[in-house]
Design a protein around this motif. Structure first.
Motif, PDB file in Angstrom:
ATOM      1  N   UNK A   1       0.826  -1.332  -0.023  1.00  0.00           N
ATOM      2  CA  UNK A   1      -0.069   0.026   0.011  1.00  0.00           C
ATOM      3  C   UNK A   1       1.023   1.263  -0.078  1.00  0.00           C
ATOM      4  N   UNK A   2       0.831   2.369  -0.733  1.00  0.00           N
ATOM      5  CA  UNK A   2       1.573   3.340  -0.744  1.00  0.00           C
ATOM      6  C   UNK A   2       0.782   4.566  -0.252  1.00  0.00           C
ATOM      7  N   UNK A   3       1.476   5.534  -0.297  1.00  0.00           N
ATOM      8  CA  UNK A   3       1.104   7.110  -0.022  1.00  0.00           C
ATOM      9  C   UNK A   3       0.232   6.902   1.391  1.00  0.00           C
ATOM     10  N   UNK A   4      -0.863   7.643   1.460  1.00  0.00           N
ATOM     11  CA  UNK A   4      -1.732   7.630   2.577  1.00  0.00           C
ATOM     12  C   UNK A   4      -2.192   6.363   2.980  1.00  0.00           C
ATOM     13  N   UNK A   5      -2.417   5.576   2.122  1.00  0.00           N
ATOM     14  CA  UNK A   5      -2.887   4.276   2.173  1.00  0.00           C
ATOM     15  C   UNK A   5      -2.017   3.539   3.016  1.00  0.00           C
ATOM     16  N   UNK A   6      -0.533   3.703   2.444  1.00  0.00           N
ATOM     17  CA  UNK A   6       0.306   2.973   3.450  1.00  0.00           C
ATOM     18  C   UNK A   6       0.381   3.278   4.962  1.00  0.00           C
ATOM     19  N   UNK A   7       0.016   4.664   5.114  1.00  0.00           N
ATOM     20  CA  UNK A   7       0.235   5.157   6.336  1.00  0.00           C
ATOM     21  C   UNK A   7      -1.157   4.778   6.905  1.00  0.00           C
ATOM     22  N   UNK A   8      -2.301   4.593   6.305  1.00  0.00           N
ATOM     23  CA  UNK A   8      -3.405   3.914   7.053  1.00  0.00           C
ATOM     24  C   UNK A   8      -3.066   2.452   7.345  1.00  0.00           C
ATOM     25  N   UNK A   9      -2.443   1.789   6.612  1.00  0.00           N
ATOM     26  CA  UNK A   9      -2.137   0.372   6.980  1.00  0.00           C
ATOM     27  C   UNK A   9      -1.293   0.304   8.053  1.00  0.00           C
ATOM     28  N   UNK A  10      -0.368   1.228   8.348  1.00  0.00           N
ATOM     29  CA  UNK A  10       0.650   1.278   9.337  1.00  0.00           C
ATOM     30  C   UNK A  10      -0.371   1.578  10.702  1.00  0.00           C
ATOM     31  N   UNK A  11      -1.241   2.318  10.560  1.00  0.00           N
ATOM     32  CA  UNK A  11      -2.140   2.743  11.758  1.00  0.00           C
ATOM     33  C   UNK A  11      -3.034   1.558  11.987  1.00  0.00           C
ATOM     34  N   UNK A  12      -3.569   1.062  11.208  1.00  0.00           N
ATOM     35  CA  UNK A  12      -4.360  -0.185  11.431  1.00  0.00           C
ATOM     36  C   UNK A  12      -3.629  -1.512  12.035  1.00  0.00           C
ATOM     37  N   UNK A  13      -2.386  -1.421  11.444  1.00  0.00           N
ATOM     38  CA  UNK A  13      -1.841  -2.574  12.121  1.00  0.00           C
ATOM     39  C   UNK A  13      -1.316  -2.403  13.492  1.00  0.00           C
ATOM     40  N   UNK A  14      -1.146  -1.241  13.443  1.00  0.00           N
ATOM     41  CA  UNK A  14      -0.817  -0.823  15.146  1.00  0.00           C
ATOM     42  C   UNK A  14      -1.973  -0.830  16.134  1.00  0.00           C
ATOM     43  N   UNK A  15      -2.927  -0.695  15.553  1.00  0.00           N
ATOM     44  CA  UNK A  15      -4.235  -0.877  16.510  1.00  0.00           C
ATOM     45  C   UNK A  15      -4.380   0.091  17.686  1.00  0.00           C
ATOM     46  N   UNK A  16      -4.960  -0.216  18.698  1.00  0.00           N
ATOM     47  CA  UNK A  16      -5.224   0.641  19.850  1.00  0.00           C
ATOM     48  C   UNK A  16      -5.989   1.894  19.183  1.00  0.00           C
TER      49      UNK A  16
ATOM     50  N   UNK B   1     -10.782   9.424   2.720  1.00  0.00           N
ATOM     51  CA  UNK B   1      -9.840   8.879   1.819  1.00  0.00           C
ATOM     52  C   UNK B   1      -9.165   9.855   0.644  1.00  0.00           C
ATOM     53  N   UNK B   2     -10.242  10.342   0.067  1.00  0.00           N
ATOM     54  CA  UNK B   2     -10.031  11.524  -1.022  1.00  0.00           C
ATOM     55  C   UNK B   2      -9.245  12.830  -0.526  1.00  0.00           C
ATOM     56  N   UNK B   3      -9.745  13.230   0.831  1.00  0.00           N
ATOM     57  CA  UNK B   3      -9.154  14.318   1.466  1.00  0.00           C
ATOM     58  C   UNK B   3      -7.615  14.210   2.013  1.00  0.00           C
ATOM     59  N   UNK B   4      -7.266  13.029   2.462  1.00  0.00           N
ATOM     60  CA  UNK B   4      -6.239  12.614   2.953  1.00  0.00           C
ATOM     61  C   UNK B   4      -5.180  12.381   1.822  1.00  0.00           C
ATOM     62  N   UNK B   5      -5.575  11.824   0.626  1.00  0.00           N
ATOM     63  CA  UNK B   5      -4.618  11.647  -0.643  1.00  0.00           C
ATOM     64  C   UNK B   5      -4.241  12.792  -1.010  1.00  0.00           C
ATOM     65  N   UNK B   6      -5.266  13.975  -1.119  1.00  0.00           N
ATOM     66  CA  UNK B   6      -4.937  15.230  -1.650  1.00  0.00           C
ATOM     67  C   UNK B   6      -3.992  15.953  -0.548  1.00  0.00           C
ATOM     68  N   UNK B   7      -4.022  15.916   0.521  1.00  0.00           N
ATOM     69  CA  UNK B   7      -3.287  16.382   1.516  1.00  0.00           C
ATOM     70  C   UNK B   7      -1.854  15.767   1.512  1.00  0.00           C
ATOM     71  N   UNK B   8      -2.005  14.250   1.207  1.00  0.00           N
ATOM     72  CA  UNK B   8      -0.641  13.656   1.397  1.00  0.00           C
ATOM     73  C   UNK B   8       0.359  14.152  -0.223  1.00  0.00           C
TER      74      UNK B   8
END
Length: 139
Positions: A65-80, A95-102
């Motif tokens: 997963x790349x870009x903001x979806x890579x960061x989202x995957x990291x956060x989901x994996x971290x949990x809590x 998702x759209x807003x985060x992608x634009x900001x990324x």
């Protein structure tokens, strides 16, 4: 086969490196965070062009997963408390807003705190850059 996920980031970029160090301290992901310039990208199933363009999250089974979806995957994996944020980043319109900001930040990282003029250059054109001629593993 890897047992931990990997986040590949631009280790030549001061802003990117600062963000990764912040994540290591504050989020403490159970993952390996590695500068892409020193990795065999083909062994991860990704390319120099992709890693130069965005952070890339690689699961132990090789999904990327790349870009903001890579960061989202990291956060989901971290949990809590981070897990729900990672889930939210997958859903429209977040998702759209985060992608634009990324993309805005990634395209202007040389202007961000910690960024340098080198961040504005493609990684293979930076002083001391080491770009492999061809991937050494499956892509």
């Amino acid at each position: 086969m890897r047992t931990r996920p990997v986040l590949l980031f631009d280790g030549d970029c001061g802003f990117c490196t600062s963000c990764v160090r912040f994540a290591e301290r504050r989020i403490a992901p159970d993952a390996d965070l590695r500068p892409f310039q020193f990795e065999d990208l083909g062994s991860y199933g990704t390319t120099w062009e992709r890693a130069e363009h965005e952070v890339v999250w690689i699961t132990p089974d090789g999904r990327a997963s790349g870009g903001v979806q890579g960061i989202a995957a990291l956060l989901r994996h971290r949990g809590g408390l981070f897990g729900p944020v990672g889930v939210l980043l997958r859903l429209p319109p977040f998702r759209w807003i985060a992608h634009g900001l990324y993309r805005l930040v990634a395209n202007n990282r040389h202007r961000m705190p910690g960024g340098t003029a080198a961040c504005a250059l493609p990684a293979h054109l930076r002083p001391g850059a080491r770009r492999p001629a061809e991937p050494t593993g499956p892509v």
